[in-house]
Design an enzyme around this catalytic site. Structure first.
Site, short mmCIF file in Angstrom:
data_model
loop_
_atom_site.label_atom_id
_atom_site.label_comp_id
_atom_site.label_asym_id
_atom_site.label_seq_id
_atom_site.Cartn_x
_atom_site.Cartn_y
_atom_site.Cartn_z
N THR A 2 0.84 -1.11 0.00
CA THR A 2 0.09 -0.03 0.11
C THR A 2 0.84 1.32 -0.10
OG1 THR A 2 -0.27 0.14 2.34
CG2 THR A 2 -1.94 -1.17 1.41
N GLY A 3 0.53 2.48 -0.92
CA GLY A 3 1.31 3.58 -0.88
C GLY A 3 2.65 3.10 -1.81
N GLY A 4 2.32 2.32 -2.62
CA GLY A 4 3.62 1.68 -3.43
C GLY A 4 3.90 2.85 -4.82
N SER A 41 4.60 5.91 -4.50
CA SER A 41 5.43 7.13 -4.22
C SER A 41 6.50 6.92 -3.12
CB SER A 41 4.47 8.32 -3.83
OG SER A 41 5.33 9.41 -3.48
N GLY A 42 7.61 7.33 -2.97
CA GLY A 42 8.40 7.56 -1.90
C GLY A 42 8.90 6.38 -1.49
N TYR A 79 -0.14 11.87 14.99
CA TYR A 79 0.76 11.04 14.01
C TYR A 79 1.43 10.15 14.69
CZ TYR A 79 4.27 9.91 10.36
OH TYR A 79 5.20 9.32 9.60
N1 LIG Z 1 9.40 10.45 4.54
C1 LIG Z 1 9.68 10.45 5.63
O1 LIG Z 1 10.49 11.08 6.40
C2 LIG Z 1 9.08 9.30 6.63
C3 LIG Z 1 9.67 9.01 7.88
C4 LIG Z 1 9.37 8.03 8.64
C5 LIG Z 1 8.16 7.34 8.39
N2 LIG Z 1 7.46 7.56 7.11
C6 LIG Z 1 6.13 6.77 6.72
O2 LIG Z 1 6.52 6.15 5.66
C7 LIG Z 1 5.30 5.82 4.71
C8 LIG Z 1 5.47 6.27 3.42
O3 LIG Z 1 5.84 7.80 3.43
P1 LIG Z 1 6.63 8.46 2.21
O4 LIG Z 1 7.64 9.28 2.82
O5 LIG Z 1 7.13 7.45 1.20
O6 LIG Z 1 5.56 9.36 1.51
P2 LIG Z 1 4.69 9.69 0.01
O7 LIG Z 1 5.85 9.81 -0.87
O8 LIG Z 1 3.70 10.66 0.18
O9 LIG Z 1 4.06 8.43 -0.15
C9 LIG Z 1 2.76 7.86 0.31
C10 LIG Z 1 2.30 6.77 -0.27
O10 LIG Z 1 1.00 6.66 0.32
C11 LIG Z 1 -0.28 6.47 -0.49
N3 LIG Z 1 -1.31 6.90 0.49
C12 LIG Z 1 -1.41 8.05 1.12
N4 LIG Z 1 -2.65 7.86 1.95
C13 LIG Z 1 -3.18 6.80 1.34
C14 LIG Z 1 -4.49 6.15 1.93
N5 LIG Z 1 -5.29 6.77 2.69
N6 LIG Z 1 -4.97 5.18 1.12
C15 LIG Z 1 -4.06 4.57 0.08
N7 LIG Z 1 -2.89 4.97 -0.07
C16 LIG Z 1 -2.49 6.11 0.45
C17 LIG Z 1 0.24 7.58 -1.48
O11 LIG Z 1 -0.70 7.54 -2.82
P3 LIG Z 1 -2.05 8.43 -2.65
O12 LIG Z 1 -1.64 9.89 -2.27
O13 LIG Z 1 -2.03 8.62 -4.20
O14 LIG Z 1 -2.77 7.69 -1.93
C18 LIG Z 1 1.70 7.20 -1.56
O15 LIG Z 1 1.77 6.45 -2.46
C19 LIG Z 1 4.22 6.36 5.50
O16 LIG Z 1 3.52 5.81 6.46
C20 LIG Z 1 5.02 7.47 6.43
O17 LIG Z 1 4.26 7.92 7.64
C21 LIG Z 1 8.08 8.49 6.49
#
Ligand SMILES: NC(=O)c1ccc[n+]([C@@H]2O[C@H](COP(=O)([O-])OP(=O)(O)OC[C@H]3O[C@@H](n4cnc5c(N)ncnc54)[C@H](OP(=O)(O)O)[C@@H]3O)[C@@H](O)[C@H]2O)c1
Length: 248
Positions: free
Chosen positions: A11-13, A15-16, A149
């Site tokens: 899930t969330g595959g 982006s990022g 969060y």
């Molecule tokens: N970046 C950081 O610094 C960091 C640090 C610690 C933990 N994290 C965690 O890592 C995970 C990924 O984050 P990322 O940094 O890779 O962010 P990102 O690039 O914004 O990617 C987030 C992904 O989740 C999807 N998404 C968001 N809300 C959703 C929903 N309600 N249902 C289905 N898909 C959803 C988005 O696609 P759509 O918007 O199209 O749905 C996107 O594919 C998150 O759980 C975040 O809390 C991130």
């Protein structure tokens, strides 16, 4: 080819961290189902990975969408080896300003969304499979503005223990990955200009002993470790991938 003939749901595959994980999984031989809300990002994923990926549009907050996701896996005649419950929502609201709406926004995606992503995968999961959930170091350290969060992500560490106990007869391993600040679009989503995003990135880098943010591919490597036989004896725990930020 650590994931040869394996089927993964991420899930969330699109982006990022999730996208980097999908890319790595495909390179390691897996077939990957990518689930996210924005169709245009899913279309890019399909173009990038071709026949090694299937995309399903939906929201982890919506149980009917999750049913459609696993309905697609089932109708393709596949079983699931790996679930990466990675979709997340983050906002920054001080305790004095938290409302029912801001509280629920975090818990609906991060805590409830992950629970039903995993629950609904179970009938299709092979014994001996792996579940990985993306937490955050905000669940381990105090950061202003992260009440909801951080608390919603802390649930994932708890899920890992509970579910590893419940699923032990099926030898399904359940772990959380706990990244530090990672250079993804999530950083930009929390601010309103490029200048602010640059500032946020510089601030994160200065707080990390390695002197830089993680690249999403570095978190994907750790998710691969937990998902594959490389991590075959790692269970019911969390793996901190933070460049030393929580320890030094
Ligand atoms: N970046 C950081 O610094 C960091 C640090 C610690 C933990 N994290 C965690 O890592 C995970 C990924 O984050 P990322 O940094 O890779 O962010 P990102 O690039 O914004 O990617 C987030 C992904 O989740 C999807 N998404 C968001 N809300 C959703 C929903 N309600 N249902 C289905 N898909 C959803 C988005 O696609 P759509 O918007 O199209 O749905 C996107 O594919 C998150 O759980 C975040 O809390 C991130």
């Amino acid at each position: 080819m650590r994931l040869q003939n394996k089927v993964a749901v991420i899930t969330g595959g699109s982006s990022g961290i999730g996208l980097a994980t999908a890319q790595r999984f495909v390179a390691e031989g897996a077939f990957v189902y990518v689930f996210a809300r924005r169709q245009e990002e899913l279309d890019k994923v399909s173009k990038l990975f071709g026949s090694n990926v299937a995309t399903v549009q939906g929201d982890v907050k919506n149980l009917a969408d999750l049913d459609r996701l696993y309905g697609k896996v089932a109708s393709d005649g596949k079983k699931v080896d790996i679930v990466v419950a990675n979709s997340g929502f983050v906002d920054s609201v001080k305790l004095s300003d938290v409302t029912v709406e801001t509280f629920d926004r975090n818990f609906e995606t991060n805590a409830r969304g992950v629970l039903f992503t995993v629950q609904k995968a179970l009938p299709l999961m092979r014994d001996g499979g792996a579940i990985v959930m993306t937490s955050t170091i905000a669940a381990l350290r105090g950061f202003p503005g992260r009440s909801a969060y951080a608390a919603s992500k802390t649930a994932l560490r708890s899920y890992a223990r509970t579910w590893a106990a419940e699923l032990k007869d099926r030898r399904i391993r359940v772990n959380a990955i706990t990244p530090g600040p990672t250079d993804t679009p999530l950083i930009d989503a929390q601010v309103s200009s490029k200048a602010e995003a640059d500032q946020a990135r510089a601030k994160h880098a200065a707080n990390i002993p390695l002197g830089r943010m993680a690249q999403p591919e570095e978190i994907a490597s750790a998710i691969l470790f937990l998902s594959s036989d490389d991590g075959s004896f790692v269970n019911a725990t969390e793996l901190l991938v933070d460049g030393g930020m929580c320890s030094i």
